[in-house]
Design a protein around this motif. Structure first.
Motif, PDB file in Angstrom:
ATOM      1  N   ILE A  93       0.841  -1.203   0.000  1.00  0.00           N
ATOM      2  CA  ILE A  93       0.000   0.000   0.000  1.00  0.00           C
ATOM      3  C   ILE A  93       0.874   1.250   0.000  1.00  0.00           C
ATOM      4  N   GLN A  94       1.977   1.192   0.748  1.00  0.00           N
ATOM      5  CA  GLN A  94       2.874   2.358   0.799  1.00  0.00           C
ATOM      6  C   GLN A  94       3.473   2.629  -0.592  1.00  0.00           C
ATOM      7  N   ALA A 152      -2.037  -4.264  -8.704  1.00  0.00           N
ATOM      8  CA  ALA A 152      -2.226  -3.525  -9.961  1.00  0.00           C
ATOM      9  C   ALA A 152      -3.413  -2.573  -9.824  1.00  0.00           C
ATOM     10  N   LEU A 153      -4.474  -3.084  -9.207  1.00  0.00           N
ATOM     11  CA  LEU A 153      -5.693  -2.287  -9.040  1.00  0.00           C
ATOM     12  C   LEU A 153      -5.429  -1.070  -8.148  1.00  0.00           C
ATOM     13  N   VAL A 154      -4.706  -1.299  -7.063  1.00  0.00           N
ATOM     14  CA  VAL A 154      -4.397  -0.208  -6.131  1.00  0.00           C
ATOM     15  C   VAL A 154      -3.556   0.855  -6.845  1.00  0.00           C
ATOM     16  N   MET A 210      -7.504  -1.815   3.055  1.00  0.00           N
ATOM     17  CA  MET A 210      -6.616  -2.270   1.969  1.00  0.00           C
ATOM     18  C   MET A 210      -5.469  -3.092   2.552  1.00  0.00           C
ATOM     19  N   ILE A 211      -4.884  -2.559   3.647  1.00  0.00           N
ATOM     20  CA  ILE A 211      -3.787  -3.296   4.294  1.00  0.00           C
ATOM     21  C   ILE A 211      -4.307  -4.641   4.807  1.00  0.00           C
ATOM     22  N   GLU A 212      -5.504  -4.628   5.422  1.00  0.00           N
ATOM     23  CA  GLU A 212      -6.043  -5.865   6.007  1.00  0.00           C
ATOM     24  C   GLU A 212      -6.393  -6.892   4.930  1.00  0.00           C
ATOM     25  N   CYS A 213      -6.767  -6.410   3.742  1.00  0.00           N
ATOM     26  CA  CYS A 213      -7.062  -7.316   2.621  1.00  0.00           C
ATOM     27  C   CYS A 213      -5.792  -8.090   2.235  1.00  0.00           C
ATOM     28  N   ASP A 254     -10.077 -14.963   3.524  1.00  0.00           N
ATOM     29  CA  ASP A 254     -10.989 -14.319   4.472  1.00  0.00           C
ATOM     30  C   ASP A 254     -11.950 -13.465   3.650  1.00  0.00           C
ATOM     31  N   PRO A 255     -13.175 -13.979   3.380  1.00  0.00           N
ATOM     32  CA  PRO A 255     -14.085 -13.279   2.465  1.00  0.00           C
ATOM     33  C   PRO A 255     -14.373 -11.847   2.902  1.00  0.00           C
ATOM     34  N   GLU A 256     -14.530 -11.624   4.204  1.00  0.00           N
ATOM     35  CA  GLU A 256     -14.878 -10.281   4.669  1.00  0.00           C
ATOM     36  C   GLU A 256     -13.750  -9.287   4.355  1.00  0.00           C
ATOM     37  N   ALA A 257     -12.509  -9.686   4.687  1.00  0.00           N
ATOM     38  CA  ALA A 257     -11.357  -8.799   4.443  1.00  0.00           C
ATOM     39  C   ALA A 257     -11.205  -8.535   2.941  1.00  0.00           C
ATOM     40  N   LEU A 258     -11.386  -9.592   2.131  1.00  0.00           N
ATOM     41  CA  LEU A 258     -11.233  -9.427   0.679  1.00  0.00           C
ATOM     42  C   LEU A 258     -12.319  -8.518   0.116  1.00  0.00           C
ATOM     43  N   LEU A 259     -13.544  -8.749   0.586  1.00  0.00           N
ATOM     44  CA  LEU A 259     -14.671  -7.952   0.080  1.00  0.00           C
ATOM     45  C   LEU A 259     -14.481  -6.472   0.421  1.00  0.00           C
ATOM     46  N   LEU A 260     -14.096  -6.219   1.680  1.00  0.00           N
ATOM     47  CA  LEU A 260     -13.900  -4.824   2.099  1.00  0.00           C
ATOM     48  C   LEU A 260     -12.728  -4.189   1.336  1.00  0.00           C
TER      49      LEU A 260
END
Lengths: 256, 242, 326
Positions: free
Chosen positions: B52-53, B133-135, B196-199, B209-215
């Motif tokens: 992310i950085q 790439a998306l980020v 983003m970091i948690e994803c 982890d569906p929740e982390a990925l979804l968020l």
């Protein structure tokens, strides 16, 4: 030939630039507050790590690091100003007008100190405002701020020495990176006793570790190895003063 | 092409995040002793941060490069050609995305060499690269928007500390459940950079982890749509003005 | 040194690392209260000499005394005596004009009670009173030069160094500066060491001129004496057609040595000959010439005679070889 007019003239001008131009004043003021917020706020649970024993709390623990960091970086940022003065030719004016040129270096150093004093005041107010507790008395606090002042001199004399050797602002990373490394190779987040692996080895030989630990001791009211910390800080100050003085000689030989 | 030709634009985003991670991973290693810390390796926990950085650096680089095009009048000259706005924007962002993927591969290599185990396996690594790439694309678009709007490289550089605030006031160094200061925890919870970091972190230390990925994907897609729309509008306005 | 505001230089050398000798063994003396013009093309060594004399650069060899003090051993004393305006104005873009004057007055230890008044006086004198509280970043080139001059005068120096003070100035500002320099000498007895690449400036302002080329002084004296040394005037003929040029060159060669000139055909007249002799010969030989002109020697002629090049040509050469700078 008096030295003070040169010292005061250079200091007043440098301080005026530093405090009246947003592009210079904002980073100096905001970065320490930001680090303090991020470290003291985001990492406060580290006080629960087994073996972490710092009665005044994690805010005070991080306050000391950020205070020393702001002292060092106020010196480094003033060094950037020296480099800028040489790059745009203004240093020639100072070299031509100052009967005793050593006063120029001392003037910049005084500006670095006063600049840090402003930052330190704001930082201290913010720290108390967010509930920082201290265990030390007034003498301990004086000890802490005098130590930080010595770190400020070291930061400036190091960066100023580099600035007068390279005489361009492009040398900024060379002035900044070693200071950054020395600061972060100290026990920033937890005490030295809780560090493990390579960082423990590096922190043990890093002189700043002892200055930092004594500083934290002052705020807790039981400073360890006070004489050693002051001897180290004064020793580094003298060494870096000599480094800056030789830098001035190099700049003089190059004609500014 | 231009991105690849300029070492100053791709070396710092590679080195600085890794240096910061190394120092933090060493200094904060004892955090793993805290009850509730999700892993025993702080390096595995911290490895998500460089992704992310590095992307934040991409914002600055894309912005500075495009601002230079505005300042030198290159955009003005392009406005005289038949080149479409969206094609210009895609062209300017493709270098940023390529750089983002190179950065991600570098961080992966550093992590794997240091012995970090990827809980989500090879498929997770692939998802991680797509996310990187998306980020880069989305943050690059944000940089492009600022550049078209402000038109000055110095103004873009002045935004740098703001981006750092977003990075530091997040779950960068501690999981949100272990942030003790109330207001900081709230700020980190409201900060999209935390998700983003948690994803990325979930792919490394948890697995799927569906929740982390979804968020994580949800926030970046949202930021991307807004940034691209703003960048495209700002470009159109600049082209009309010239 | 008998007086306290003269300049004495002996065998001065300044070498740059990996570079040529910028100053190559110069000797000069400037009397107290004199305006000394140091004339030469770009890259001749003028600015380097000023840098050494003002203690900004140490010499590689030789000695220099300014105001009776050695520039190496007694730098601090030299700096209290001199005022300096360098070729590139040494100003801080973030400070105002008034800030600069206050700073300079502090550095030079002007008594505190007099600093504000002195700043005000000088700002008026150089025509910057209205712009005094604006940051220097917004000043024009001419304004910066004028501020630089004011800064050099803050502590009423006994010796003033002006390094190409009028380069880049408009004709009006140039005349004003010449007037100011003359006034300083006349009223305050200030010694002025002035470098220039303008012949007219040296001619109008300087009591004595030193001509420097490639680090060496090639001629020195009053402008009148230097021109008298050349003595003979030059004759310039403009051909009616380019094709006539060889014929005119051959014709004029009978009356003196040819001079290099791209614009016309020129000779240095032999002793005893005048314009009337040439006109008679033109009539007698039926040579077709559009115009004839007799010119008294100039400092450029002096430079040409001493170096084999014109000052303008040497400046262009220097610009090609090294870029600007002295």
């Amino acid at each position: 030939m008096k030295l003070w007019p040169v010292v005061s003239g250079v200091a007043r001008r440098t301080l005026k630039n530093a405090l009246t131009n947003p592009q210079i004043v904002l980073p100096t003021m905001l970065f320490p507050l930001f680090f303090f917020t991020a470290f003291a706020g985001g990492l406060s649970q580290l006080r629960h790590v087994p073996g972490f024993d710092f009665p005044p709390g994690y805010t005070a623990f991080q306050f000391v690091f950020v205070l020393l960091q702001s002292a060092a970086f106020s010196g480094v940022f003033t060094g950037f100003g020296v480099a800028r003065d040489f790059e745009n030719g203004f240093a020639k004016r100072l070299l031509l007008a100052a009967p005793r040129r050593v006063g120029i270096v001392l003037g910049y150093a005084l500006a670095a100190l006063l600049r840090w004093a402003v930052v330190a005041t704001v930082l201290t107010i913010v720290a108390f405002a967010v509930g920082m507790r201290i265990g030390g008395g007034p003498v301990d606090l004086v000890g802490l701020y005098v130590l930080a002042m010595l770190v400020n001199f070291c930061g400036f004399f190091w960066a100023g020495g580099m600035a007068m050797r390279f005489r361009t602002i492009q040398a900024a990373p060379l002035m900044q990176m070693p200071v950054f490394l020395v600061l972060f190779f100290a026990p920033v987040y937890v005490p030295l006793s809780l560090l493990q692996g390579w960082i423990e080895g590096v922190a043990t030989v890093n002189p700043l570790t002892y200055v930092l630990e004594t500083g934290r001791g002052f705020i807790a009211g039981n400073p360890p190895h006070v004489l050693a910390a002051f001897a180290l800080a004064i020793g580094m100050g003298v060494a870096f003063w000599w480094w800056a003085f030789l830098g001035l000689r190099k700049a003089e030989a190059a004609g500014g | 092409m231009r991105t690849a030709r300029q070492p100053a634009s791709f070396i710092p985003p590679l080195i600085f995040p890794v240096a910061l991670m190394t120092v933090n991973a060493a200094g904060l290693r004892s955090s793993t002793h805290l009850q509730g810390f999700p892993t025993t390796s702080f390096l595995a926990f911290a490895l998500a941060v460089p992704f992310i950085q590095g992307a934040l650096f991409s914002t600055m680089n894309a912005g500075t490069d495009i601002a230079r095009d505005v300042q030198t009048g290159f955009i003005n000259r392009l406005s005289l050609t038949t080149l479409r706005n969206w094609a210009l924007l895609v062209g300017q962002l493709s270098g940023v995305v390529a750089l983002g993927i190179v950065q991600a591969l570098f961080y992966l290599a550093v992590g794997l060499t240091a012995g970090v185990h990827f809980a989500s396996g090879p498929a997770g690594i692939l998802v991680l690269l797509v996310y990187a790439a998306l980020v880069s694309l989305c943050f690059g678009a944000l940089g492009a928007f600022l550049a078209y709007r402000l038109g000055s490289g110095e103004s873009i550089q002045a935004m740098f500390p703001v981006l750092f605030v977003f990075l530091f006031i997040s779950s960068m160094n501690a999981p949100r459940n272990l942030i003790g200061v109330g207001w900081f925890k709230t700020a980190a919870t409201l900060n999209p950079v935390s998700y983003m970091i948690e994803c990325v972190r979930s792919l490394i230390i948890v697995g799927w982890d569906p929740e982390a990925l979804l968020l994580g994907f949800g926030f970046i897609v949202l930021i991307g749509i807004v940034s691209l729309a703003l960048a495209s509008r700002a470009l159109r306005l600049r082209m009309t003005r010239t | 040194m008998e007086a306290d505001n003269g300049i004495e230089v002996e065998g001065l050398v300044r070498e740059y690392r990996k570079g040529p000798r910028a100053v190559d063994g110069i000797d000069l003396t400037v009397a107290p209260g004199e305006i000394y013009g140091f004339l030469g093309p770009n890259g001749a060594g003028k600015s380097t000499t000023v840098h050494v004399l003002t203690t900004l650069l140490p010499p590689t060899a030789g000695t220099a005394r300014v105001g009776g003090f050695d520039v190496v051993k007694e730098g601090p004393k030299v700096r209290t005596l001199i005022g300096v305006a360098l070729q590139e104005a040494a100003l801080d873009p973030l400070l105002t004009g008034r800030d600069h004057l206050r700073l300079q007055a502090t550095l030079q230890n002007v008594p505190k009670s007099k600093r504000a008044g002195r700043a005000e006086e000088l700002l008026h004198r150089v025509g910057l009173a209205d712009a005094a509280d604006r940051k220097v970043a917004g000043y024009s080139g001419g304004m910066k030069r004028r501020l630089d001059l004011a800064l050099a005068l803050v502590h009423s120096p006994k010796i003033l160094f002006l390094d190409e003070p009028t380069t880049g100035l408009d004709p009006q500002s140039r005349s004003a500066l010449w007037e100011e320099v003359s006034l300083l000498r006349r009223e305050a007895g200030v010694t002025v060491f002035l470098t220039t690449q303008y012949l007219e400036e040296a001619d109008v302002l300087a009591d004595r001129v030193g001509i420097i080329d490639q680090g060496k002084i090639v001629a020195e004296g009053t402008p009148a004496a230097l021109k008298a040394e050349i003595g003979r005037p030059s004759l310039h003929a403009i051909p009616r057609r380019d094709a006539d040029r060889p014929e005119i060159e051959g014709f004029l060669a009978r009356f003196g040595e040819p001079l290099e000139s791209s614009r016309d055909v020129a000779i240095r007249l032999r002793d005893g000959l005048g314009l009337t002799d040439i006109v008679r010969a033109v009539d007698a030989d039926g040579v077709d010439i559009a115009d004839l002109e007799l010119r008294a020697p100039t400092l450029d002629d002096v430079f040409l005679a001493k170096t084999g090049r014109t000052l303008e040509g040497a400046t262009e050469e220097a610009a090609v070889e090294h870029g600007a700078g002295g």
